[in-house]
Design a protein around this motif. Structure first.
Motif, PDB file in Angstrom:
ATOM      1  N   PRO A   1      18.689 -28.093  -0.479  1.00 11.57           N
ATOM      2  CA  PRO A   1      17.781 -29.213  -0.292  1.00 11.57           C
ATOM      3  C   PRO A   1      16.376 -28.976  -0.802  1.00 11.57           C
ATOM      4  N   GLY A   2      15.945 -27.761  -1.015  1.00 12.18           N
ATOM      5  CA  GLY A   2      14.571 -27.530  -1.438  1.00 12.18           C
ATOM      6  C   GLY A   2      14.336 -26.077  -1.759  1.00 12.18           C
ATOM      7  N   ASP A   3      13.176 -25.808  -2.369  1.00 13.79           N
ATOM      8  CA  ASP A   3      12.869 -24.452  -2.783  1.00 13.79           C
ATOM      9  C   ASP A   3      12.135 -23.711  -1.677  1.00 13.79           C
ATOM     10  N   GLY A   4      12.480 -22.458  -1.470  1.00 14.49           N
ATOM     11  CA  GLY A   4      11.801 -21.686  -0.440  1.00 14.49           C
ATOM     12  C   GLY A   4      12.295 -20.258  -0.384  1.00 14.49           C
ATOM     13  N   PHE A   5      11.557 -19.433   0.336  1.00 10.51           N
ATOM     14  CA  PHE A   5      11.907 -18.039   0.530  1.00 10.51           C
ATOM     15  C   PHE A   5      11.952 -17.733   2.019  1.00 10.51           C
ATOM     16  N   ARG A   6      12.815 -16.848   2.384  1.00  8.48           N
ATOM     17  CA  ARG A   6      12.877 -16.336   3.740  1.00  8.48           C
ATOM     18  C   ARG A   6      12.720 -14.825   3.657  1.00  8.48           C
ATOM     19  N   VAL A   7      11.736 -14.285   4.360  1.00  9.66           N
ATOM     20  CA  VAL A   7      11.389 -12.875   4.268  1.00  9.66           C
ATOM     21  C   VAL A   7      11.715 -12.190   5.586  1.00  9.66           C
ATOM     22  N   ALA A   8      12.489 -11.114   5.527  1.00  9.34           N
ATOM     23  CA  ALA A   8      12.919 -10.397   6.717  1.00  9.34           C
ATOM     24  C   ALA A   8      11.816  -9.468   7.218  1.00  9.34           C
ATOM     25  N   PRO A   9      11.897  -9.047   8.483  1.00  9.71           N
ATOM     26  CA  PRO A   9      10.956  -8.043   8.992  1.00  9.71           C
ATOM     27  C   PRO A   9      10.987  -6.791   8.118  1.00  9.71           C
ATOM     28  N   ALA A  10       9.846  -6.151   8.014  1.00  5.80           N
ATOM     29  CA  ALA A  10       9.692  -5.026   7.093  1.00  5.80           C
ATOM     30  C   ALA A  10      10.514  -3.819   7.531  1.00  5.80           C
ATOM     31  N   ILE A  11      11.076  -3.134   6.562  1.00  7.27           N
ATOM     32  CA  ILE A  11      11.688  -1.817   6.729  1.00  7.27           C
ATOM     33  C   ILE A  11      10.994  -0.915   5.718  1.00  7.27           C
ATOM     34  N   GLU A  12      10.636   0.278   6.107  1.00  8.09           N
ATOM     35  CA  GLU A  12       9.885   1.151   5.213  1.00  8.09           C
ATOM     36  C   GLU A  12      10.633   1.349   3.888  1.00  8.09           C
ATOM     37  N   GLY A  13       9.971   0.961   2.802  1.00  5.87           N
ATOM     38  CA  GLY A  13      10.544   1.159   1.477  1.00  5.87           C
ATOM     39  C   GLY A  13      11.563   0.135   1.057  1.00  5.87           C
ATOM     40  N   ILE A  14      11.793  -0.896   1.882  1.00  2.24           N
ATOM     41  CA  ILE A  14      12.804  -1.909   1.569  1.00  2.24           C
ATOM     42  C   ILE A  14      12.282  -3.288   1.967  1.00  2.24           C
ATOM     43  N   GLU A  15      12.388  -4.238   1.056  1.00  2.00           N
ATOM     44  CA  GLU A  15      12.080  -5.635   1.345  1.00  2.00           C
ATOM     45  C   GLU A  15      13.352  -6.444   1.188  1.00  2.00           C
ATOM     46  N   ARG A  16      13.597  -7.377   2.118  1.00  2.67           N
ATOM     47  CA  ARG A  16      14.795  -8.213   2.059  1.00  2.67           C
ATOM     48  C   ARG A  16      14.385  -9.678   2.109  1.00  2.67           C
ATOM     49  N   ILE A  17      14.969 -10.479   1.233  1.00  2.00           N
ATOM     50  CA  ILE A  17      14.635 -11.898   1.201  1.00  2.00           C
ATOM     51  C   ILE A  17      15.881 -12.740   0.985  1.00  2.00           C
ATOM     52  N   GLU A  18      15.783 -14.005   1.334  1.00  2.00           N
ATOM     53  CA  GLU A  18      16.712 -15.019   0.851  1.00  2.00           C
ATOM     54  C   GLU A  18      15.886 -16.035   0.100  1.00  2.00           C
TER      55      GLU A  18
ATOM     56  N   GLU B   1      25.887  -6.031   4.488  1.00  2.00           N
ATOM     57  CA  GLU B   1      25.447  -5.496   5.776  1.00  2.00           C
ATOM     58  C   GLU B   1      23.933  -5.357   5.839  1.00  2.00           C
ATOM     59  N   ALA B   2      23.303  -5.137   4.697  1.00  2.00           N
ATOM     60  CA  ALA B   2      21.846  -4.997   4.667  1.00  2.00           C
ATOM     61  C   ALA B   2      21.138  -6.333   4.767  1.00  2.00           C
ATOM     62  N   VAL B   3      21.735  -7.394   4.223  1.00  2.00           N
ATOM     63  CA  VAL B   3      21.017  -8.664   4.127  1.00  2.00           C
ATOM     64  C   VAL B   3      21.623  -9.774   4.982  1.00  2.00           C
ATOM     65  N   MET B   4      22.714  -9.488   5.737  1.00  2.00           N
ATOM     66  CA  MET B   4      23.358 -10.575   6.458  1.00  2.00           C
ATOM     67  C   MET B   4      22.538 -11.069   7.645  1.00  2.00           C
ATOM     68  N   ASP B   5      21.666 -10.247   8.180  1.00  2.00           N
ATOM     69  CA  ASP B   5      20.844 -10.656   9.324  1.00  2.00           C
ATOM     70  C   ASP B   5      19.383 -10.405   8.978  1.00  2.00           C
ATOM     71  N   LEU B   6      18.697 -11.454   8.536  1.00  2.00           N
ATOM     72  CA  LEU B   6      17.297 -11.321   8.131  1.00  2.00           C
ATOM     73  C   LEU B   6      16.332 -11.503   9.289  1.00  2.00           C
ATOM     74  N   ASP B   7      16.838 -11.748  10.485  1.00  2.00           N
ATOM     75  CA  ASP B   7      15.963 -11.932  11.641  1.00  2.00           C
ATOM     76  C   ASP B   7      15.583 -10.619  12.302  1.00  2.00           C
TER      77      ASP B   7
END
Length: 298
Positions: A32-49, A152-158
């Motif tokens: 439906p629209g453009d956007g990013f979802r950013v997960a809580p920080a992990i040292e040395g790793i960023e996760r997004i949708e 397993e790394a990106v399935m739960d961004l919360d």
């Protein structure tokens, strides 16, 4: 702490980004629209949708590995002089410092999840002589084993990722990168059953408390990534998964004996009842409440 959603268009429903990537890799519904979802920080790793339409990113480069999975639509990008395309379920691997652009290849838009991993995090997990960074020439690959680790790394961004789970995920991703880079000199080694059994004994004795990688290193005598590989070699699973299943087994026994769901969750080391319920359902296919209604204490 929950993931942060940044929407480029108004009126985008939050649950448009909330499906479980581990079970929804093949969906290609219109976005439906453009956007990013950013997960809580992990040292040395960023996760997004990300969800986007059209050509979105101009040519740019990261100093990290960009590793992810296309969830919906077709992902298209220029990489090392060629046009590349990733369909739902395909894995994308972009080497550090390689120039690329990105966007949606069809009118329905694009949805994907990505993790950006600092090279030093993967260097520590490699099991190759010299520990040089593996270069994967083809940036779009199919590999169910690698896809499961990324999922397993990106399935739960919360939430963040437990240390034991992250050790296993990084070891499996490192092995996958080496496999697709054509690195054939991964040291097979012998199965260290004694070290693994020492670790399992410690895990069973500490079901009610958090267990960190340094503790298992001290108990087993192996570094965390070697232990993760040895665990899979000997038992077919990871230290994190082993601990989780032993906790769930004990909780199931407690529920069958009449313990409350909240009490069982607390006594077996889960952060809260929601966390307990989510893992219980993934492991057994039904909620702990449903189990409580069906269980008969023999």
């Amino acid at each position: 702490m929950t993931a942060i959603s940044i929407s480029a268009r108004q009126g985008v429903p939050e649950d448009a980004l909330s499906e479980d990537a581990a079970t929804d890799l093949e969906r290609s519904c219109e976005l439906p629209g453009d956007g990013f979802r950013v997960a809580p920080a992990i040292e040395g790793i960023e996760r997004i949708e990300a969800r986007l339409h059209g050509k979105f990113f101009e040519p740019h480069r990261h100093d990290t590995y960009a590793i992810g999975v296309t969830l919906g639509g077709v992902q298209t990008f220029q990489y090392r002089g060629e046009s590349r395309f990733s369909n739902p379920g395909s894995i994308i691997i972009i080497h550090p410092d390689e120039v690329h652009d990105g966007g949606a290849g069809t009118d329905i838009g694009l949805r994907y999840r990505m993790m950006y991993v600092q090279p030093e995090r993967l260097l520590a997990a490699l099991d190759t002589p010299g520990n040089s960074l593996p270069f994967v020439a083809a940036p779009v690959v199919g590999d169910e084993t690698l896809r499961q680790a990324i999922g397993e790394a990106v399935m739960d961004l919360d939430t963040g990722i437990d240390d034991l789970a992250l050790d296993d995920i990084l070891a499996r991703i490192a092995e996958g990168l080496c496999r697709h880079a054509g690195v054939s000199d991964i040291r097979p080694g012998k199965a260290d059953k004694v070290a693994v059994l020492r670790a399992t004994e410690f895990l069973r004795a500490n079901l009610e408390k958090p267990v960190g990688s340094p503790e298992l290193e001290a108990v087993s005598g192996l570094d965390r990534f070697t232990l993760a590989r040895q665990f899979r070699k000997v038992l077919g699973t990871s230290p994190h998964r082993y601990l989780l299943m032993r906790r769930l087994e004990r909780a199931r026994q407690m529920i069958a004996k009449g313990e409350s769901l909240a009490g069982a969750a607390l006594e077996t080391g889960f952060a809260d009842q929601a966390h307990f319920t989510r893992h219980f359902k993934r492991a057994y296919g039904l909620t702990p409440g449903r189990w409580a209604n069906l269980a008969i204490d023999g």
